[in-house]
Design a protein around this motif. Structure first.
Motif, PDB file in Angstrom:
ATOM      1  N   UNK A   1     -79.114 -37.149   7.440  1.00  8.96           N
ATOM      2  CA  UNK A   1     -80.544 -36.844   7.333  1.00  8.96           C
ATOM      3  C   UNK A   1     -81.150 -37.504   6.093  1.00  8.96           C
ATOM      4  N   UNK A   2     -80.463 -37.419   4.965  1.00 14.17           N
ATOM      5  CA  UNK A   2     -80.974 -38.011   3.723  1.00 14.17           C
ATOM      6  C   UNK A   2     -81.052 -39.536   3.828  1.00 14.17           C
TER       7      UNK A   2
ATOM      8  N   UNK B   1     -80.885 -28.638   0.687  1.00 15.04           N
ATOM      9  CA  UNK B   1     -79.900 -28.487   1.757  1.00 15.04           C
ATOM     10  C   UNK B   1     -80.270 -27.332   2.683  1.00 15.04           C
ATOM     11  N   UNK B   2     -80.689 -26.215   2.103  1.00 12.31           N
ATOM     12  CA  UNK B   2     -81.017 -25.054   2.933  1.00 12.31           C
ATOM     13  C   UNK B   2     -82.321 -25.243   3.695  1.00 12.31           C
ATOM     14  N   UNK B   3     -83.223 -26.069   3.199  1.00 14.03           N
ATOM     15  CA  UNK B   3     -84.396 -26.430   3.991  1.00 14.03           C
ATOM     16  C   UNK B   3     -83.961 -27.133   5.276  1.00 14.03           C
TER      17      UNK B   3
ATOM     18  N   UNK C   1     -82.299 -18.007   5.842  1.00 19.07           N
ATOM     19  CA  UNK C   1     -83.223 -18.104   4.708  1.00 19.07           C
ATOM     20  C   UNK C   1     -82.679 -19.108   3.707  1.00 19.07           C
ATOM     21  N   UNK C   2     -83.445 -19.303   2.645  1.00 15.49           N
ATOM     22  CA  UNK C   2     -83.033 -20.227   1.589  1.00 15.49           C
ATOM     23  C   UNK C   2     -82.697 -19.404   0.351  1.00 15.49           C
TER      24      UNK C   2
ATOM     25  N   UNK D   1     -80.434 -29.280 -11.386  1.00 16.76           N
ATOM     26  CA  UNK D   1     -80.202 -30.276 -10.341  1.00 16.76           C
ATOM     27  C   UNK D   1     -79.369 -29.688  -9.202  1.00 16.76           C
ATOM     28  N   UNK D   2     -78.363 -28.897  -9.541  1.00 14.14           N
ATOM     29  CA  UNK D   2     -77.557 -28.243  -8.507  1.00 14.14           C
ATOM     30  C   UNK D   2     -78.418 -27.315  -7.657  1.00 14.14           C
ATOM     31  N   UNK D   3     -79.288 -26.551  -8.295  1.00 12.64           N
ATOM     32  CA  UNK D   3     -80.172 -25.644  -7.551  1.00 12.64           C
ATOM     33  C   UNK D   3     -81.127 -26.431  -6.661  1.00 12.64           C
ATOM     34  N   UNK D   4     -81.608 -27.546  -7.159  1.00 12.71           N
ATOM     35  CA  UNK D   4     -82.490 -28.390  -6.351  1.00 12.71           C
ATOM     36  C   UNK D   4     -81.752 -28.914  -5.116  1.00 12.71           C
ATOM     37  N   UNK D   5     -80.510 -29.330  -5.303  1.00 10.75           N
ATOM     38  CA  UNK D   5     -79.706 -29.789  -4.164  1.00 10.75           C
ATOM     39  C   UNK D   5     -79.524 -28.669  -3.145  1.00 10.75           C
ATOM     40  N   UNK D   6     -79.272 -27.458  -3.632  1.00  8.24           N
ATOM     41  CA  UNK D   6     -79.097 -26.316  -2.741  1.00  8.24           C
ATOM     42  C   UNK D   6     -80.379 -26.035  -1.962  1.00  8.24           C
TER      43      UNK D   6
END
Length: 310
Positions: free
Chosen positions: A11-12, A80-82, A92-93, A72-77
Motif C-alpha cells: 500500500x505504501x 498502519x491502523x488507518x 479502532x486505532x 515516529x513509532x507512534x506515527x507509524x502505528x
C-alpha cells in the motif's frame, strides 16, 4: 500478522508512492511492535488497545529511545491502523491520542566556516581524492542530503548555468545553485570520470568498479578525509548539510530561502537553524559588548558573572 504488514508495505509503495527507504522505516518500526506484542502474548493486530500502546511507549523509553524516535513509532502505528481499519482488519486505532514523552531538542552539529575551508582547501591528487573533494564541495555548496548526492546522474548537472537538479524527499524535484569552487571541483572530477565509467552508467559519482557509489562508502570516505585533515570532530555527510544551512542563514537571515534550498516541506524544520544562529550571535555578544563581557574569575572573585548596570 505478517500478511497485514506485507499488504501495508505494498500500500505504501504502490498507492502512497513512498520511497523504498520510507517503506523500510515503517516496516522496521512495525516489526519491532509485532515482536513486543508476541512477547506479551498478543498475536493479532486487532487485539492491541490503548493501555498496551502506553506500555509499549514506556518500554521504548526504557530501551533508550528519545521522545522524537518514540513519536515516529507512534506515527507509524497510527498510519498502519488507518490502513487496517480501511481493510476491515481492526476495530479502532489504539495509538490515537497517545503522545511520546518530551525530550530536549537536540541541535544539529555544525562545523564553523574556518573548519569547512580547511577541509575543502586540501589537495586532491589521486582519482579517488578528486572524486571525494567534488562530492564534499557539492554537498556543502548546495546543502544536499546524502541520498540526494548518491542519486545524482551526470545529466542533473548544468555546468554552463551553474546548477544541479535534485530529487528530494517525496520525489520532489528542486533546482539548486552550485558555487564556483564546487563547479571547479566537479569539472576536474568529470574529466577523470570519463576513463572510469562505461558509457551506459549515468551516475555522477562512481566507485572504483565504475558503478554508483553507495551511501556507506561516502560516509566512510568523508570520515577518513576529516581524519587526514586533522578535523577536531568526526565528519559525516549531514554535518555538511547542517553547516551549509547554518552559514547561509547566518549571512542572509532569510529563513524562507534556506527552507527552499534545503527542500523542507515545513518551515518549522528549518527553524532549528535559527537556534544555531542565535548561539553564534550570543557568543559574539558575550565576547564583544562592553557590558556583557564576563569577568575574570581570578581578579574579581565573582566567577563568571556578567557585569551589571548599577
Amino acid at each position: 500478522m505478517q500478511a497485514q504488514l506485507s499488504s501495508f508495505g505494498r500500500h505504501l509503495a504502490a498507492e502512497k508512492r513512498h520511497s523504498p527507504r520510507t517503506c523500510e522505516h515503517y516496516q522496521r518500526d512495525l516489526l519491532r511492535l509485532a515482536g513486543w506484542l508476541v512477547s506479551a502474548g498478543t498475536e493479532c493486530w486487532a487485539d492491541l488497545n490503548g493501555h498496551q500502546v502506553r506500555r509499549y511507549v514506556a518500554a521504548l523509553s526504557r530501551d533508550g529511545l528519545s521522545g522524537r524516535s518514540i513519536a515516529r513509532h507512534l506515527s507509524s502505528m497510527r498510519r498502519f491502523y488507518q490502513f487496517l481499519l480501511r481493510e476491515g482488519w481492526a476495530r479502532d486505532n489504539p495509538a490515537i491520542g497517545i503522545r511520546a514523552p518530551r525530550s530536549g531538542r537536540r541541535l544539529p552539529r555544525v562545523a564553523d566556516v574556518d573548519q569547512i575551508s580547511h577541509l575543502l582547501d586540501a589537495r586532491a591528487d589521486d582519482l579517488l581524492d578528486i572524486r571525494d573533494l567534488a562530492m564534499f564541495e557539492l554537498m556543502y555548496s548546495s546543502g544536499l542530503r546524502l541520498s540526494e548526492l548518491v542519486g545524482l546522474d551526470v545529466s542533473a548537472l548544468d555546468l554552463e548555468a551553474g546548477n544541479v537538479r535534485v530529487l528530494g524527499k517525496g520525489s520532489k524535484e528542486r533546482l539548486l545553485p552550485v558555487g564556483r569552487k564546487a563547479m571547479a571541483a566537479l569539472q576536474r572530477w568529470l574529466a577523470c570520470r570519463r576513463g572510469l565509467a562505461p558509457d551506459t552508467e549515468p551516475a555522477l559519482f562512481l566507485s572504483q568498479r565504475g558503478d554508483r557509489l553507495s551511501p556507506r562508502s561516502i560516509q566512510s570516505r568523508l570520515a577518513r578525509w576529516g581524519i587526514q585533515q586533522g578535523a577536531d570532530q568526526r565528519l559525516h555527510p549531514h554535518m555538511l548539510r547542517h553547516s551549509f544551512a547554518s552559514h547561509l542563514l547566518e549571512s542572509s537571515g532569510d529563513l524562507r530561502a534556506v527552507q527552499e534550498l534545503l527542500g523542507h516541506a515545513d518551515i518549522a524544520t528549518t527553524q532549528v537553524y535559527t537556534h544555531l544562529d542565535f548561539q553564534h550571535l550570543a557568543r559574539v555578544y558575550d565576547q564583544s559588548h562592553p557590558r556583557a563581557r564576563r569577568r575574570m574569575a581570578g581578579k574579581t572573585g565573582a566567577g563568571s558573572e556578567r557585569r551589571s548596570d548599577q
